[in-house]
Design a protein around this motif. Sequence first.
Motif, PDB file in Angstrom:
ATOM      1  N   GLY A  65      -6.070   0.954  -3.799  1.00  0.00           N
ATOM      2  CA  GLY A  65      -5.507   1.125  -2.461  1.00  0.00           C
ATOM      3  C   GLY A  65      -6.028   0.063  -1.520  1.00  0.00           C
ATOM      4  O   GLY A  65      -6.375  -1.036  -1.937  1.00  0.00           O
ATOM      5  N   PRO A  66      -6.148   0.370  -0.227  1.00  0.00           N
ATOM      6  CA  PRO A  66      -6.702  -0.584   0.732  1.00  0.00           C
ATOM      7  C   PRO A  66      -8.189  -0.825   0.499  1.00  0.00           C
ATOM      8  O   PRO A  66      -8.844  -0.129  -0.284  1.00  0.00           O
ATOM      9  CB  PRO A  66      -6.465   0.105   2.090  1.00  0.00           C
ATOM     10  CG  PRO A  66      -5.385   1.097   1.841  1.00  0.00           C
ATOM     11  CD  PRO A  66      -5.580   1.561   0.426  1.00  0.00           C
ATOM     12  N   TRP A  78       0.784  -1.233   0.000  1.00  0.00           N
ATOM     13  CA  TRP A  78       0.000   0.000   0.000  1.00  0.00           C
ATOM     14  C   TRP A  78       0.819   1.287   0.000  1.00  0.00           C
ATOM     15  O   TRP A  78       0.500   2.232  -0.707  1.00  0.00           O
ATOM     16  CB  TRP A  78      -0.942   0.037   1.203  1.00  0.00           C
ATOM     17  CG  TRP A  78      -2.035  -0.977   1.171  1.00  0.00           C
ATOM     18  CD1 TRP A  78      -2.549  -1.613   0.064  1.00  0.00           C
ATOM     19  CD2 TRP A  78      -2.754  -1.486   2.297  1.00  0.00           C
ATOM     20  NE1 TRP A  78      -3.547  -2.490   0.441  1.00  0.00           N
ATOM     21  CE2 TRP A  78      -3.696  -2.432   1.801  1.00  0.00           C
ATOM     22  CE3 TRP A  78      -2.706  -1.245   3.672  1.00  0.00           C
ATOM     23  CZ2 TRP A  78      -4.580  -3.110   2.640  1.00  0.00           C
ATOM     24  CZ3 TRP A  78      -3.578  -1.920   4.505  1.00  0.00           C
ATOM     25  CH2 TRP A  78      -4.501  -2.846   3.994  1.00  0.00           C
ATOM     26  N   TRP A 102      -7.325   8.635  -0.193  1.00  0.00           N
ATOM     27  CA  TRP A 102      -6.180   7.712  -0.206  1.00  0.00           C
ATOM     28  C   TRP A 102      -4.906   8.461  -0.603  1.00  0.00           C
ATOM     29  O   TRP A 102      -4.821   9.045  -1.680  1.00  0.00           O
ATOM     30  CB  TRP A 102      -6.461   6.540  -1.143  1.00  0.00           C
ATOM     31  CG  TRP A 102      -5.302   5.623  -1.412  1.00  0.00           C
ATOM     32  CD1 TRP A 102      -4.871   5.213  -2.635  1.00  0.00           C
ATOM     33  CD2 TRP A 102      -4.444   4.985  -0.456  1.00  0.00           C
ATOM     34  NE1 TRP A 102      -3.797   4.367  -2.513  1.00  0.00           N
ATOM     35  CE2 TRP A 102      -3.502   4.219  -1.167  1.00  0.00           C
ATOM     36  CE3 TRP A 102      -4.366   5.005   0.943  1.00  0.00           C
ATOM     37  CZ2 TRP A 102      -2.509   3.462  -0.557  1.00  0.00           C
ATOM     38  CZ3 TRP A 102      -3.367   4.259   1.571  1.00  0.00           C
ATOM     39  CH2 TRP A 102      -2.464   3.493   0.826  1.00  0.00           C
TER      40      TRP A 102
END
Length: 452
Positions: free
Chosen positions: A225-226, A187, A233
Motif C-alpha cells: 500500500g502507501p 493505491w 490499509w
Amino acid sequence: MRSIFSSRRAVTLVALVLAAAQLLFSQHPLLKSGPMLGYVEMKEVLLWVQTTQEAVVFFEYWDKENPQERFLTDPVTTAKPMAFTAKCIADRVEPGRAYIYQLYINKEPVRLPYPTEFKTQPLWRWRADPPVFTVAAGSCAYVNEPRYDRPGSPYGSNYAIFDAIAQQKPELMLWLGDNIYLREADWYTRTGIFHRYTHARSLPELQRLLAATHHYAIWDDHDYGPNDSDGTWINKDIAWEAFQAFWGNPTFGLPGQKGCTTQFQYADVDFFLLDNRYYRTPNDCKTCPCTVLGKAQLDWIRGALAASQAPYKVVAMGGQFLNTYAGYETYANLCPAERDSLLAFIEREGIQGVLFLTGDRHHSELSAYKNARGHWVYELTTSPLTSGVNTGAAREINRNRVEGTLVTQHNFALLRFSGPRTQRQVELSLLSTAGEVLWKRTILPSGELAQE
C-alpha cells in the motif's frame, strides 16, 4: 582497479549481447512477462507466465538426459480479473533432476533468447550430505514510469543488476519486499494495483532472471500500500490478491489467515517468510497495543523456530529486526517489547542458527547479537536493488552492526550454504550492480563469524 574495470566491462558486454539476442528473437505478441520459476520441491515445480490478453497457456518439460519422454502441464486460460497471469504445475518430475521447459501460448511455442531450465530438489537424507546451494536476495526494486513518478530525477536505476544476479546462477531468489512501488495513482483501485505489478514484472532486464531461478517473495509497505502502511490499509485484500497472482510461493498466509506468511525447506535449511504489514498496528498510535506481526503469526514463528531441526533457520521479514537504531521502521523503534520478547524466546529455548534476512532501509549491513546462552543471532539486510540509496545510514547508531559491512549503493546478497551435514556453514556476501563482491563473511558451524 583493473579487475574492477574488467568486471564492469564484462557485465556491460553481457548486457549488450542479451539485448542483441532479444532483437533476434521477436517476442510472442501475447507474451507480457515471464516465464518465471516459482517454488521448487522434489515432486513439483510451479511455472508462471503473464499474457497480454486472454489466452491458453501450458508448459512442456523434459528431463535433460531423457528428451524423448516429454510431459505437459495442465492448460490454464488467462483472464483479465487476475491480469492475465497463469500458474502451471509441473507434477511429473523426479527429485534431483534437471529439466528443460518450453512455454506454449495458444498451442504455439514461444521462443526465448535465454535458457529455460530448472532442477528439482534432491532426495539427500539418509543418502548423502546435504547439497551446496546458493540463495540470492534483494529488496527495493523501483521501475520508473515517468507519467506516474514524482517530477525530477528518476528514482529507479541500474536495472542491469538483475542480469548480474542471473549470472551468479543461484538456486533460489528471495525478494524481501518493496519488490514494486505502488504510486499514488495505484493505491485506491484494483486497476492501479494490478497495473503496477504488470509494469514492474514486464521490465526487459528482469526476464532472464525470472526464467533462470526459483523465486519466493514477501512484501513490505510499497507492494502492500502507501508508505509505512499497516493493518488498517483499506485495500490490503486487493494487494493480497495481486501478490498471489504475481508470485509463486507455496502458500499465502497461515492456515485460516491472509497475508504473505509461508514456510519452505530447501535441502537442510528452513525458510520462514513473515508478513510485517497485514496485522500490524499503526506506527503512530500511542494507545494501541503494539504489534508488528500480530499474535497468531508471532505464536506461529515461535513454535516453528522451536520445532525446526535445521542447522540454519532463515527468517525473512520486510523491516530490520536486530538493528538497535530506534528510528524509521526498525523493530527497535516500532515495537521494542515484541522484538525483545522474540529474542528472549530464542534464548530461553536455546535455538541456534537463526538468521534474519531483511530489506526496506535502502542500505545494507550485517548485524550480530550474542545472547546470554552464548548463541549468536544474525541479520543480513540487503537494500536497495534499483531504488534510491540511504546516504545517511552511517549516522545511525546500530550497536549490533558488524564492522565493515555497511553498504550504501545498489546491491544484492548471496547466501551460500555448504559443508557436511553436521558441520554446515553459510557464506554471506554483498555484490554490486556489476556483480563485484563488496564484502564477504562466513558463519561457521560454531555460530561464530570466521576471522577475516
